[in-house]
Design a protein around this motif. Structure first.
Motif, PDB file in Angstrom:
ATOM      1  N   MET A 126       0.828  -1.205   0.000  1.00  0.00           N
ATOM      2  CA  MET A 126       0.000   0.000   0.000  1.00  0.00           C
ATOM      3  C   MET A 126       0.868   1.263   0.000  1.00  0.00           C
ATOM      4  N   LEU A 127       1.916   1.267   0.831  1.00  0.00           N
ATOM      5  CA  LEU A 127       2.790   2.434   0.925  1.00  0.00           C
ATOM      6  C   LEU A 127       3.524   2.694  -0.383  1.00  0.00           C
ATOM      7  N   ARG A 128       3.870   1.620  -1.087  1.00  0.00           N
ATOM      8  CA  ARG A 128       4.505   1.807  -2.396  1.00  0.00           C
ATOM      9  C   ARG A 128       3.560   2.524  -3.361  1.00  0.00           C
ATOM     10  N   ASN A 129       2.295   2.105  -3.345  1.00  0.00           N
ATOM     11  CA  ASN A 129       1.320   2.754  -4.223  1.00  0.00           C
ATOM     12  C   ASN A 129       1.089   4.215  -3.837  1.00  0.00           C
ATOM     13  N   MET A 130       1.244   4.521  -2.544  1.00  0.00           N
ATOM     14  CA  MET A 130       1.050   5.893  -2.063  1.00  0.00           C
ATOM     15  C   MET A 130       2.304   6.739  -2.234  1.00  0.00           C
ATOM     16  N   GLY A 131       3.427   6.112  -2.552  1.00  0.00           N
ATOM     17  CA  GLY A 131       4.678   6.844  -2.701  1.00  0.00           C
ATOM     18  C   GLY A 131       5.395   7.124  -1.391  1.00  0.00           C
ATOM     19  N   ASP A 132       4.951   6.496  -0.297  1.00  0.00           N
ATOM     20  CA  ASP A 132       5.584   6.679   1.009  1.00  0.00           C
ATOM     21  C   ASP A 132       6.669   5.622   1.174  1.00  0.00           C
ATOM     22  N   PHE A 133       7.807   5.863   0.538  1.00  0.00           N
ATOM     23  CA  PHE A 133       8.862   4.851   0.499  1.00  0.00           C
ATOM     24  C   PHE A 133       9.617   4.747   1.823  1.00  0.00           C
ATOM     25  N   SER A 134       9.706   5.838   2.587  1.00  0.00           N
ATOM     26  CA  SER A 134      10.453   5.795   3.843  1.00  0.00           C
ATOM     27  C   SER A 134       9.791   4.848   4.839  1.00  0.00           C
ATOM     28  N   GLN A 135       8.466   4.926   4.973  1.00  0.00           N
ATOM     29  CA  GLN A 135       7.764   4.021   5.874  1.00  0.00           C
ATOM     30  C   GLN A 135       7.809   2.587   5.360  1.00  0.00           C
ATOM     31  N   GLY A 136       7.737   2.452   4.032  1.00  0.00           N
ATOM     32  CA  GLY A 136       7.843   1.121   3.438  1.00  0.00           C
ATOM     33  C   GLY A 136       9.196   0.490   3.706  1.00  0.00           C
ATOM     34  N   ILE A 137      10.249   1.300   3.623  1.00  0.00           N
ATOM     35  CA  ILE A 137      11.596   0.803   3.910  1.00  0.00           C
ATOM     36  C   ILE A 137      11.724   0.403   5.376  1.00  0.00           C
ATOM     37  N   THR A 138      11.114   1.196   6.262  1.00  0.00           N
ATOM     38  CA  THR A 138      11.122   0.869   7.691  1.00  0.00           C
ATOM     39  C   THR A 138      10.526  -0.509   7.938  1.00  0.00           C
ATOM     40  N   LEU A 139       9.354  -0.744   7.356  1.00  0.00           N
ATOM     41  CA  LEU A 139       8.704  -2.043   7.533  1.00  0.00           C
ATOM     42  C   LEU A 139       9.517  -3.155   6.895  1.00  0.00           C
ATOM     43  N   GLY A 140      10.139  -2.874   5.751  1.00  0.00           N
ATOM     44  CA  GLY A 140      10.974  -3.879   5.090  1.00  0.00           C
ATOM     45  C   GLY A 140      12.163  -4.270   5.943  1.00  0.00           C
ATOM     46  N   ILE A 141      12.807  -3.272   6.563  1.00  0.00           N
ATOM     47  CA  ILE A 141      13.956  -3.542   7.436  1.00  0.00           C
ATOM     48  C   ILE A 141      13.521  -4.370   8.647  1.00  0.00           C
ATOM     49  N   LEU A 142      12.384  -3.997   9.233  1.00  0.00           N
ATOM     50  CA  LEU A 142      11.879  -4.740  10.387  1.00  0.00           C
ATOM     51  C   LEU A 142      11.514  -6.168  10.009  1.00  0.00           C
ATOM     52  N   LEU A 143      10.957  -6.352   8.829  1.00  0.00           N
ATOM     53  CA  LEU A 143      10.602  -7.694   8.366  1.00  0.00           C
ATOM     54  C   LEU A 143      11.846  -8.561   8.219  1.00  0.00           C
ATOM     55  N   LEU A 144      12.895  -7.990   7.633  1.00  0.00           N
ATOM     56  CA  LEU A 144      14.155  -8.719   7.488  1.00  0.00           C
ATOM     57  C   LEU A 144      14.784  -9.004   8.854  1.00  0.00           C
ATOM     58  N   LEU A 145      14.658  -8.049   9.776  1.00  0.00           N
ATOM     59  CA  LEU A 145      15.219  -8.232  11.113  1.00  0.00           C
ATOM     60  C   LEU A 145      14.525  -9.378  11.844  1.00  0.00           C
ATOM     61  N   ILE A 146      13.207  -9.446  11.739  1.00  0.00           N
ATOM     62  CA  ILE A 146      12.458 -10.535  12.367  1.00  0.00           C
ATOM     63  C   ILE A 146      12.882 -11.880  11.778  1.00  0.00           C
ATOM     64  N   ALA A 147      13.021 -11.931  10.451  1.00  0.00           N
ATOM     65  CA  ALA A 147      13.441 -13.169   9.796  1.00  0.00           C
ATOM     66  C   ALA A 147      14.847 -13.569  10.238  1.00  0.00           C
ATOM     67  N   PHE A 148      15.737 -12.585  10.384  1.00  0.00           N
ATOM     68  CA  PHE A 148      17.104 -12.858  10.831  1.00  0.00           C
ATOM     69  C   PHE A 148      17.116 -13.399  12.260  1.00  0.00           C
ATOM     70  N   LEU A 149      16.342 -12.774  13.136  1.00  0.00           N
ATOM     71  CA  LEU A 149      16.283 -13.228  14.529  1.00  0.00           C
ATOM     72  C   LEU A 149      15.720 -14.640  14.633  1.00  0.00           C
ATOM     73  N   LEU A 150      14.720 -14.932  13.801  1.00  0.00           N
ATOM     74  CA  LEU A 150      14.140 -16.276  13.804  1.00  0.00           C
ATOM     75  C   LEU A 150      15.156 -17.311  13.357  1.00  0.00           C
ATOM     76  N   GLN A 151      15.912 -16.999  12.309  1.00  0.00           N
ATOM     77  CA  GLN A 151      16.933 -17.923  11.830  1.00  0.00           C
ATOM     78  C   GLN A 151      18.039 -18.108  12.861  1.00  0.00           C
ATOM     79  N   THR A 152      18.404 -17.028  13.535  1.00  0.00           N
ATOM     80  CA  THR A 152      19.424 -17.104  14.583  1.00  0.00           C
ATOM     81  C   THR A 152      18.959 -17.992  15.727  1.00  0.00           C
ATOM     82  N   LEU A 153      17.694 -17.841  16.132  1.00  0.00           N
ATOM     83  CA  LEU A 153      17.136 -18.676  17.191  1.00  0.00           C
ATOM     84  C   LEU A 153      17.122 -20.142  16.782  1.00  0.00           C
ATOM     85  N   SER A 154      16.744 -20.413  15.546  1.00  0.00           N
ATOM     86  CA  SER A 154      16.724 -21.786  15.054  1.00  0.00           C
ATOM     87  C   SER A 154      18.127 -22.397  15.074  1.00  0.00           C
ATOM     88  N   ASP A 155      19.120 -21.634  14.614  1.00  0.00           N
ATOM     89  CA  ASP A 155      20.504 -22.126  14.620  1.00  0.00           C
ATOM     90  C   ASP A 155      20.991 -22.372  16.046  1.00  0.00           C
TER      91      ASP A 155
END
Length: 225
Positions: free
Chosen positions: A184-213
């Motif tokens: 939705m944010l991409r369609n609205m042109g709000d790239f900064s908030q979209g990037i924030t959510l993208g970084i947080l999404l990657l961070l959650i995935a990284f933490l999950l993989q770290t916990l699994s390892d």
């Protein structure tokens, strides 16, 4: 809260909460169902088993929008499950995710079990193990695969867009997830908030993989000890 590029506003925290809640229950239900179906499929031989396995592997590649559309038709007001009144809720999103992810988990568990189960059962038989002991031995020997299955299920659940958009409706503070918000944010042109959510999404995935390892490493250390 504002940590440099990451701005954790009330809306962002709400989106993260919905995403984690949906992903947790989707992963839990999909893993339980998929593991049970996969193990039963490996253990029992019956007429048409090859067709069932082929159908399961076909569903592993099901397009998310197709899964979302099917669940939408079931849950819509005039659908067979419309009386539940859960369309455009987190529950509907979880159902769509379970419908999408369970075949993937089933196929993975079946493949792992078909490769490992015969030797495990043979070893258990030579040791005089009973059915329950054999079952626990089987779970222990496949623990690494189960960890990978859980991580895979969660990663698929947290990164899904199409199915949850259709049955959830991307409603603010109710069914808006990180991926639907980014779209939705991409369609609205709000790239900064979209990037924030993208970084947080990657961070959650990284933490999950770290916990699994970490869990897998601890298990190996206990076995060596």
């Amino acid at each position: 809260m504002n940590w440099g590029i990451i701005n954790l506003s009330a809306d962002t925290l709400s989106i993260i909460g919905v995403t984690l809640r949906m992903s947790f229950f989707s992963t839990l239900i999909s893993t339980i169902l998929g593991a049970a179906f996969g193990l039963l499929l490996e253990k029992h031989s019956f007429h048409g088993k090859k067709i069932v396995v082929r159908i399961c592997r076909t569903l592993m590649g099901m397009p998310p929008v197709v899964a979302g559309l099917i669940i939408y038709l079931l849950l819509m007001r005039r659908g067979p499950l419309g009386f539940l009144g859960i369309l455009f809720t987190v529950q509907a999103m979880v159902i769509a995710q379970v419908f999408l992810i369970t075949p993937i988990i089933t196929g993975m568990i079946y493949t792992y079990a078909a490769r490992s189960a015969p030797s495990i059962r043979a070893f258990a038989k030579t040791m005089g193990a009973g059915r329950l002991q054999t079952y626990f031995l089987f779970i222990k020997e496949m623990s690494g695969e189960f960890y990978f299955v859980v991580v895979t299920a969660f990663a698929r659940a947290i990164s899904e867009v199409g199915a949850v958009m259709i049955v959830g409706g991307n409603i603010q503070h109710k069914t808006r997830t990180m991926t639907t918000a980014i779209s939705m944010l991409r369609n609205m042109g709000d790239f900064s908030q979209g990037i924030t959510l993208g970084i947080l999404l990657l961070l959650i995935a990284f933490l999950l993989q770290t916990l699994s390892d970490f869990l897998r490493r601890n298990e190996r250390n206990e076995e060596n000890f």
